[in-house]
Scaffold this active site. Structure first.
Site, PDB file in Angstrom:
ATOM      1  N   TRP A 182       0.861  -1.184   0.000  1.00 29.89           N
ATOM      2  CA  TRP A 182       0.000   0.000   0.000  1.00 29.89           C
ATOM      3  C   TRP A 182       0.891   1.225   0.000  1.00 29.89           C
ATOM      4  O   TRP A 182       1.825   1.328   0.805  1.00 29.89           O
ATOM      5  CB  TRP A 182      -0.923   0.055   1.227  1.00 29.89           C
ATOM      6  CG  TRP A 182      -1.638   1.383   1.243  1.00 29.89           C
ATOM      7  CD1 TRP A 182      -2.633   1.776   0.393  1.00 29.89           C
ATOM      8  CD2 TRP A 182      -1.353   2.511   2.083  1.00 29.89           C
ATOM      9  NE1 TRP A 182      -2.981   3.078   0.662  1.00 29.89           N
ATOM     10  CE2 TRP A 182      -2.211   3.549   1.682  1.00 29.89           C
ATOM     11  CE3 TRP A 182      -0.433   2.755   3.112  1.00 29.89           C
ATOM     12  CZ2 TRP A 182      -2.209   4.815   2.286  1.00 29.89           C
ATOM     13  CZ3 TRP A 182      -0.415   4.005   3.718  1.00 29.89           C
ATOM     14  CH2 TRP A 182      -1.307   5.025   3.313  1.00 29.89           C
ATOM     15  N   GLU A 223      -2.942  -2.988  -2.632  1.00 31.16           N
ATOM     16  CA  GLU A 223      -4.079  -2.447  -1.861  1.00 31.16           C
ATOM     17  C   GLU A 223      -4.629  -1.177  -2.494  1.00 31.16           C
ATOM     18  O   GLU A 223      -3.950  -0.167  -2.619  1.00 31.16           O
ATOM     19  CB  GLU A 223      -3.640  -2.183  -0.413  1.00 31.16           C
ATOM     20  CG  GLU A 223      -4.798  -1.741   0.465  1.00 31.16           C
ATOM     21  CD  GLU A 223      -4.439  -1.731   1.948  1.00 31.16           C
ATOM     22  OE1 GLU A 223      -3.322  -2.144   2.315  1.00 31.16           O
ATOM     23  OE2 GLU A 223      -5.293  -1.294   2.745  1.00 31.16           O
ATOM     24  N   LYS A 225      -7.363   2.087  -2.918  1.00 30.71           N
ATOM     25  CA  LYS A 225      -7.904   3.081  -1.978  1.00 30.71           C
ATOM     26  C   LYS A 225      -8.624   4.196  -2.716  1.00 30.71           C
ATOM     27  O   LYS A 225      -8.279   4.531  -3.851  1.00 30.71           O
ATOM     28  CB  LYS A 225      -6.758   3.653  -1.121  1.00 30.71           C
ATOM     29  CG  LYS A 225      -7.229   4.523   0.031  1.00 30.71           C
ATOM     30  CD  LYS A 225      -6.150   4.643   1.108  1.00 30.71           C
ATOM     31  CE  LYS A 225      -6.608   5.566   2.225  1.00 30.71           C
ATOM     32  NZ  LYS A 225      -5.791   5.475   3.424  1.00 30.71           N
ATOM     33  N   ASP A 256      -9.494  -3.256   1.343  1.00 32.00           N
ATOM     34  CA  ASP A 256      -9.589  -2.775   2.727  1.00 32.00           C
ATOM     35  C   ASP A 256     -10.989  -2.198   2.916  1.00 32.00           C
ATOM     36  O   ASP A 256     -11.436  -1.359   2.121  1.00 32.00           O
ATOM     37  CB  ASP A 256      -8.510  -1.715   2.965  1.00 32.00           C
ATOM     38  CG  ASP A 256      -8.473  -1.221   4.400  1.00 32.00           C
ATOM     39  OD1 ASP A 256      -9.539  -0.815   4.912  1.00 32.00           O
ATOM     40  OD2 ASP A 256      -7.389  -1.209   5.005  1.00 32.00           O
ATOM     41  N   HIS A 259     -11.614   1.570   2.604  1.00 29.53           N
ATOM     42  CA  HIS A 259     -11.122   2.313   1.448  1.00 29.53           C
ATOM     43  C   HIS A 259     -12.175   2.590   0.389  1.00 29.53           C
ATOM     44  O   HIS A 259     -11.863   2.693  -0.791  1.00 29.53           O
ATOM     45  CB  HIS A 259      -9.936   1.575   0.836  1.00 29.53           C
ATOM     46  CG  HIS A 259      -8.710   1.612   1.695  1.00 29.53           C
ATOM     47  ND1 HIS A 259      -7.476   1.199   1.272  1.00 29.53           N
ATOM     48  CD2 HIS A 259      -8.538   2.040   2.964  1.00 29.53           C
ATOM     49  CE1 HIS A 259      -6.595   1.354   2.255  1.00 29.53           C
ATOM     50  NE2 HIS A 259      -7.223   1.856   3.286  1.00 29.53           N
ATOM     51  N   HIS A 283      -8.413  -6.572   4.049  1.00 27.88           N
ATOM     52  CA  HIS A 283      -8.074  -5.834   5.260  1.00 27.88           C
ATOM     53  C   HIS A 283      -9.388  -5.533   5.951  1.00 27.88           C
ATOM     54  O   HIS A 283     -10.137  -4.658   5.520  1.00 27.88           O
ATOM     55  CB  HIS A 283      -7.330  -4.528   4.934  1.00 27.88           C
ATOM     56  CG  HIS A 283      -5.849  -4.705   4.903  1.00 27.88           C
ATOM     57  ND1 HIS A 283      -4.969  -3.657   4.833  1.00 27.88           N
ATOM     58  CD2 HIS A 283      -5.095  -5.829   4.981  1.00 27.88           C
ATOM     59  CE1 HIS A 283      -3.733  -4.126   4.851  1.00 27.88           C
ATOM     60  NE2 HIS A 283      -3.789  -5.435   4.927  1.00 27.88           N
ATOM     61  N   ASP A 291     -11.817   6.512   6.538  1.00 23.47           N
ATOM     62  CA  ASP A 291     -10.944   5.340   6.731  1.00 23.47           C
ATOM     63  C   ASP A 291     -10.339   5.403   8.134  1.00 23.47           C
ATOM     64  O   ASP A 291      -9.140   5.521   8.305  1.00 23.47           O
ATOM     65  CB  ASP A 291      -9.850   5.403   5.654  1.00 23.47           C
ATOM     66  CG  ASP A 291      -8.875   4.243   5.735  1.00 23.47           C
ATOM     67  OD1 ASP A 291      -9.296   3.156   6.156  1.00 23.47           O
ATOM     68  OD2 ASP A 291      -7.703   4.436   5.377  1.00 23.47           O
ATOM     69  N   ASP A 293     -10.186   3.287  10.658  1.00 24.34           N
ATOM     70  CA  ASP A 293      -9.531   2.112  11.237  1.00 24.34           C
ATOM     71  C   ASP A 293      -9.954   1.810  12.662  1.00 24.34           C
ATOM     72  O   ASP A 293      -9.131   1.511  13.529  1.00 24.34           O
ATOM     73  CB  ASP A 293      -7.998   2.234  11.132  1.00 24.34           C
ATOM     74  CG  ASP A 293      -7.527   2.153   9.688  1.00 24.34           C
ATOM     75  OD1 ASP A 293      -7.552   1.050   9.128  1.00 24.34           O
ATOM     76  OD2 ASP A 293      -7.170   3.198   9.118  1.00 24.34           O
ATOM     77  N   ASP A 323      -6.996  -4.809   9.817  1.00 24.99           N
ATOM     78  CA  ASP A 323      -6.329  -3.513   9.721  1.00 24.99           C
ATOM     79  C   ASP A 323      -7.111  -2.473  10.508  1.00 24.99           C
ATOM     80  O   ASP A 323      -8.030  -1.853   9.986  1.00 24.99           O
ATOM     81  CB  ASP A 323      -6.183  -3.101   8.245  1.00 24.99           C
ATOM     82  CG  ASP A 323      -5.330  -1.850   8.096  1.00 24.99           C
ATOM     83  OD1 ASP A 323      -4.737  -1.409   9.110  1.00 24.99           O
ATOM     84  OD2 ASP A 323      -5.248  -1.309   6.974  1.00 24.99           O
TER      85      ASP A 323
HETATM   86  C1  RNT Z   1      -3.775   2.510   4.712  1.00 27.47           C
HETATM   87  C2  RNT Z   1      -3.871   1.051   4.452  1.00 27.47           C
HETATM   88  C3  RNT Z   1      -2.747   0.218   4.999  1.00 27.47           C
HETATM   89  C4  RNT Z   1      -2.344   0.591   6.409  1.00 27.47           C
HETATM   90  C5  RNT Z   1      -1.376  -0.382   7.040  1.00 27.47           C
HETATM   91  C6  RNT Z   1      -0.784   0.130   8.300  1.00 27.47           C
HETATM   92  O1  RNT Z   1      -4.881   3.196   4.342  1.00 27.47           O
HETATM   93  O2  RNT Z   1      -5.088   0.567   4.898  1.00 27.47           O
HETATM   94  O3  RNT Z   1      -3.097  -1.118   4.889  1.00 27.47           O
HETATM   95  O4  RNT Z   1      -3.451   0.723   7.244  1.00 27.47           O
HETATM   96  O5  RNT Z   1      -0.402  -0.706   6.123  1.00 27.47           O
HETATM   97 ZN    ZN Z   2      -5.325  -1.572   4.837  1.00 23.30          ZN
END
Ligand code: RNT
Ligand code: ZN
Length: 416
Positions: A182, A223, A225, A256, A259, A283, A291, A293, A323
């Site tokens: 990513w 990855e 986004k 993810d 994303h 993720h 995003d 997390d 994640d």
């Molecule tokens: C960032 C991505 C990525 C990170 C990690 C820490 O938007 O989701 O995967 O969260 O690599």
């Molecule tokens: Zn991620």
């Protein structure tokens, strides 16, 4: 009769063999991300920096792991509280670099040997991630897509080394190491030459992937986004970019859950991807408005993702990674909640009477499909979950708060 025996009988009425489900559930690996333990800081320098590149761990709850030894101690605690098979998802910035500073274009296999050995000891195979953020050469917003040749070369070198290290890890552990890439590349403001940046990223990736590694050792995931903080207007590695790149170059996508637009249904994307791709990396995250997390919970969105994995018959083709990173609450509690929630969602999905549901659907009885799913949500799922925890010698839900508090009192409080 125990609660589980009762539940077993009830599920049997729906044609579900809970014993088979419990066996299957135990073997689905969940890759636990190392970065929940220290707010994505890593251990390149004595004072871990804050995460950059549009990702943010908010909060300063006491007890954060300040060394690799502490992080491993925390992870070992987590492992006593989560049932089933796990892996560890490591970021390149978590290498063991000793006293010297080792820059990202200098990392070697040896910096991760300690993790491989520790993983073997505690029963965790490793996955890996390049770290393309929290670095001065990422401050301009571009890494692999940079127009500055010096910056681009630096990150290409990092990416190449990550692949070599991932392959080494996979070979050592006898299980393919999934390498996720990513990059934060993008812009806050209007960008005119989007085509140009994407062309550069494509060129960088082509070079990075020139070397082939055995699929038994390592596999690459890319990855996608939509946006990040500071990359609201343009993200080079968008969904369309990587979907096309992955399809044409036989790479895996990493989806993810944070994303996308928050209203998008991530579960709906899975069948569309898995019809064309052999594998997928997830993720699993809980976005709130952005995003963010947040810690994964056993909620509708996670259930829907798990259901789709089971219903499509593609559970084995999907690598489940987590994640999230919340620095505002007990970090071990956060980890445990997230890992267990993912596992619960898988259990819930595995207990579904899929064949009957499909029969109803195919016969046009939409009401019956809906009604059976409603019944399903009231079945004694919790008793099956408790049984799973028991069999794997981990505590049940009601013991967790005390156990986490005790760890906080005896271990985490000593750290500040
Ligand atoms: C960032 C991505 C990525 C990170 C990690 C820490 O938007 O989701 O995967 O969260 O690599
Ligand atoms: Zn991620």
């Amino acid at each position: 009769m125990t609660q589980y025996e009762l539940a077993k009988q009830i599920y049997a009425q729906y044609g579900i063999d809970t014993e088979a489900v419990l066996d299957q559930l135990a073997n689905v690996p969940i890759s636990i991300h190392c970065w929940q333990g220290d707010d994505v800081g890593g251990f390149e320098r004595p004072d871990a920096q804050l995460a950059g590149g549009g990702i943010q761990a908010v909060g300063n709850y006491p007890g954060k792991a300040k060394s690799i030894a502490q992080l491993r101690q925390d992870l070992e605690k987590v492992l006593t509280l989560v049932p089933g098979k796990h892996r560890l998802n490591l970021h390149a910035s978590y290498g063991e670099f000793g006293d010297a500073f080792v820059d990202r274009d200098q990392i070697e296999e040896s910096h991760y040997q300690g993790w491989i050995d520790w993983g073997r000891k505690v029963g965790l195979a490793l996955d890996f991630n390049g770290t393309f953020f929290s670095h001065p050469l990422a401050d301009d917003g571009y890494t692999l897509a940079s127009k500055d040749e010096r910056i681009r070369r630096f990150w290409i070198e990092h990416a190449k080394r990550c692949r070599r290290i991932a392959s080494y890890i996979g070979e050592q552990q006898g299980s393919p190491c999934i390498l996720d890439t990513w990059i934060p590349d993008g812009a806050k403001n209007l960008t005119v030459d989007k085509f140009g940046y994407r062309a550069i990223l494509k060129e960088s990736l082509d070079e990075i992937f020139e070397t082939e590694y055995p699929a038994d050792f390592m596999r690459d995931a890319l990855e996608t986004k939509l946006f990040g903080i500071g990359s609201e207007s343009f993200v080079v590695g968008s969904h369309e970019f990587y979907m096309n790149y992955a399809a044409r170059n036989n790479k895996m996508l990493c989806i993810d859950m944070g994303h996308f637009h928050t209203e998008e249904d991530i579960s709906d994307k899975l069948s569309a991807i898995l019809l064309f791709d052999d594998e997928l990396l997830l993720h699993v995250s809980r976005p709130m408005h952005w995003d963010s997390d947040h810690v994964v919970l056993f909620n509708d969105k996670i259930r829907m993702v798990a259901e789709e994995l089971v219903r499509s018959g593609k559970l084995d083709s999907v690598h489940i990674g987590l994640d999230f990173f919340d620095a505002s609450i007990n970090r071990i509690g956060a980890w445990v909640t997230g890992v267990r929630s993912m596992r619960k969602a898988l259990l819930f999905a595995l207990l579904e009477p899929i064949e009957t549901l499909i029969e109803y659907e195919e016969s046009g009885n939409g009401y019956a499909t809906m009604a059976l799913l409603e019944q399903q949500s009231l079945l004694p799922f919790g008793f099956v979950w408790d049984e799973f925890c028991n069999r794997h010698h981990v505590p049940m839900e009601h013991d967790l708060i005390d156990l986490i508090s005790e760890y906080e009192e005896t271990v985490l409080k000593e750290r500040s």
